[in-house]
Scaffold this active site. Structure first.
Site, PDB file in Angstrom:
ATOM      1  N   HIS A 140       0.704  -0.871   0.118  1.00  0.00           N
ATOM      2  CA  HIS A 140       0.085   0.155  -0.069  1.00  0.00           C
ATOM      3  C   HIS A 140       0.539   1.272   0.308  1.00  0.00           C
ATOM      4  O   HIS A 140       1.046   2.116  -0.855  1.00  0.00           O
ATOM      5  CB  HIS A 140      -0.648   0.011   1.012  1.00  0.00           C
ATOM      6  CG  HIS A 140      -2.079   1.501   1.494  1.00  0.00           C
ATOM      7  ND1 HIS A 140      -3.325   1.041   0.676  1.00  0.00           N
ATOM      8  CD2 HIS A 140      -1.217   2.422   1.624  1.00  0.00           C
ATOM      9  CE1 HIS A 140      -3.746   2.249   1.272  1.00  0.00           C
ATOM     10  NE2 HIS A 140      -2.507   3.173   1.684  1.00  0.00           N
ATOM     11  N   GLU A 141       1.810   1.541   1.101  1.00  0.00           N
ATOM     12  CA  GLU A 141       2.387   1.977   1.410  1.00  0.00           C
ATOM     13  C   GLU A 141       4.030   2.636  -0.678  1.00  0.00           C
ATOM     14  O   GLU A 141       3.999   3.875  -0.738  1.00  0.00           O
ATOM     15  CB  GLU A 141       3.602   2.792   2.039  1.00  0.00           C
ATOM     16  CG  GLU A 141       2.629   2.634   3.389  1.00  0.00           C
ATOM     17  CD  GLU A 141       1.143   3.220   3.239  1.00  0.00           C
ATOM     18  OE1 GLU A 141       1.750   4.170   2.978  1.00  0.00           O
ATOM     19  OE2 GLU A 141      -0.248   3.663   3.812  1.00  0.00           O
ATOM     20  N   HIS A 172       1.467   4.440  -2.300  1.00  0.00           N
ATOM     21  CA  HIS A 172       1.650   5.646  -2.723  1.00  0.00           C
ATOM     22  C   HIS A 172       3.695   6.381  -3.160  1.00  0.00           C
ATOM     23  O   HIS A 172       3.414   7.985  -3.471  1.00  0.00           O
ATOM     24  CB  HIS A 172       1.696   6.449  -0.709  1.00  0.00           C
ATOM     25  CG  HIS A 172       0.252   6.468  -0.358  1.00  0.00           C
ATOM     26  ND1 HIS A 172      -0.749   7.256  -1.080  1.00  0.00           N
ATOM     27  CD2 HIS A 172      -0.209   5.574   0.742  1.00  0.00           C
ATOM     28  CE1 HIS A 172      -1.482   7.012   0.052  1.00  0.00           C
ATOM     29  NE2 HIS A 172      -1.762   6.550   0.824  1.00  0.00           N
ATOM     30  N   GLU A 191      -4.770   7.895  -3.474  1.00  0.00           N
ATOM     31  CA  GLU A 191      -5.243   7.201  -2.376  1.00  0.00           C
ATOM     32  C   GLU A 191      -5.688   5.908  -3.697  1.00  0.00           C
ATOM     33  O   GLU A 191      -5.527   5.060  -2.772  1.00  0.00           O
ATOM     34  CB  GLU A 191      -6.036   7.194  -1.798  1.00  0.00           C
ATOM     35  CG  GLU A 191      -6.604   5.475  -0.808  1.00  0.00           C
ATOM     36  CD  GLU A 191      -5.956   5.493   0.153  1.00  0.00           C
ATOM     37  OE1 GLU A 191      -4.830   6.670   0.345  1.00  0.00           O
ATOM     38  OE2 GLU A 191      -6.084   4.932   0.679  1.00  0.00           O
TER      39      GLU A 191
HETATM   40 ZN    ZN Z   1      -2.928   5.613   1.851  1.00  0.00          ZN
END
Ligand code: ZN
Length: 408
Positions: free
Chosen positions: A178-179, A182, A208
């Site tokens: 997830h990170e 980003h 996101e």
């Molecule tokens: Zn996030």
């Protein structure tokens, strides 16, 4: 830059001080209130923050309702009316998908992947996987925190964090995926524009979309684990007895949870629909602060078929309101919708789909670099989506993705 200036100049210094002081007290009150599950201890602070948010919205100006002004600080150009229409369309389908997914999830053994996963070995696998999707370790690193996040300290210095559970390696791994989503966005921003609006991310909803795309569309896919499960089993011997199908069922297992941050793909957006509805009613003056717990629990019951046993597991669980972050929550679901739409559009290109199906995600990343990352904040989020996919944000792709994933 002009927009930022005008917006900041409209807020008098006194109001900035008042907001900062109020939020500081509110955060402490929230911590205590959550601990003792006592909403009444937080309510007067929320009342004040709400008043301040309304005053700011009035000073900034808005199209239809005060919520527009707040939402657009996180998602430039987004209109409450449009987001509400998207969410209204999503609601019946999402509740039905969640119900089916949760039912299916009951057949999956909850502790299937439990085992012994030393932190150093998790770090090794996480780093291999992050590098394989394109995260540049010469321009970033992974560290440890209680809550995973991604932050950029300067050009070519993007930091990801995750947390480790030695009995379950997927917790740190999906945090990293997830990170890293980003982080890939941050690493793809135009470096020469660092410090300028054009050199920073477009919006929270676009940010996101990148994390959810890599975490869910790539990271929970069959092709991805066809490649990585054998490698993971080399590192962690107890995975050798787990088949690919069992593994996929375990990492996509859905269940209802009271807590948003623990929610899975099938149920996450329901948490957001609830918060958006409550916030909007509060801002409009249709819902008094003292009635928030009752309204929360009633809507929770409608969406999830259960009632939070306490406010600390209900309306007191998130930090956002205590920091004055009203208007923020919607961007999480916009991120999910954008992720599905970008991923589906990218896959229409044969070369990208073919590479993806062999777990080669480099062409996908260069498509995202081209359509999203390199533009930084030079366009509105709606424009990024239109340019990349030909359409504004649409719920269709996300629903299709969830239906395929959960077989409904
Ligand atoms: Zn996030």
């Amino acid at each position: 830059m002009h927009e930022d200036f005008v917006k900041a100049a409209k807020i008098p210094g006194k109001l900035v001080i008042e907001e900062s002081e109020t939020a500081s007290h509110a955060k402490h009150a929230w911590i205590q209130a959550r601990k003792s599950s006592d909403f009444s201890a937080f309510a007067p602070h929320l009342e004040k923050l709400l008043g301040l948010a309304r005053r700011k919205a009035d000073l900034w100006g808005y199209a239809d309702e005060p919520y527009d002004a707040l939402l657009s600080t996180y998602e430039r150009g987004a209109r409450t009316r449009e987001v509400a229409a998207l969410f209204t369309k999503l609601k019946p389908d999402l509740t039905q998908i969640a119900r089916t997914a949760v039912e299916r999830g009951k057949a999956v053994k909850p502790n299937l992947l439990r085992g012994n996963y030393p932190i150093a070995k998790q770090q090794q696998l996480n780093a291999e996987i992050a590098a394989s999707i394109g995260f540049d370790f010469d321009a970033g690193r992974i560290d440890t925190t209680t809550h995973p996040f991604c932050t950029t300290l300067g050009p070519r210095d993007v930091r990801l964090t995750t947390r480790y559970d030695e009995s379950d390696f997927t917790s740190s791994l999906f945090g990293v995926l997830h990170e890293a989503g980003h982080g890939l966005y941050e690493q793809g921003l135009p470096e020469a524009d660092f410090g300028l609006p054009s050199g920073r991310a477009c919006s929270l909803g676009i940010h996101e979309s990148q994390s959810r795309l890599w975490e869910n569309h790539v990271g929970r896919s069959r092709v991805f684990w066809q490649k990585w499960l054998p490698r993971a089993a080399e590192i962690f011997p107890n995975l050798r007895k787990i088949s690919l199908d069992q593994f996929l069922a375990a990492i996509t297992r859905a269940k209802y949870s009271l807590i948003r941050v623990e929610a899975d793909e099938a149920t996450y957006d329901l948490h957001i629909l609830l918060r958006f509805s409550i916030e909007r009613q509060m801002l409009r003056g249709d819902l008094a602060v003292k009635d928030v717990p009752a309204a929360w629990n009633a809507e929770f019951e409608e969406l999830f078929g259960m009632t939070p046993p306490s406010d600390s597991q209900g309306c007191l669980q998130d930090i956002h309101w205590s920091m004055g972050g009203l208007g923020y929550f919607a961007t999480y679901t916009l991120g999910n919708l954008n992720a599905a739409q970008l991923f589906a559009t990218a896959r229409k290109q044969r070369s990208i789909a073919k590479a993806n199906d062999q777990a080669d995600f480099a062409p996908l990343l260069s498509w995202l670099r081209d359509k999203v990352h390199q533009h930084g904040g030079a366009f509105l989020p709606g424009e990024i989506m239109e340019n990349a996919t030909g359409k504004p944000t649409d719920a269709r792709h996300h629903l299709k993705h969830l239906r395929e994933r959960f077989g409904c």
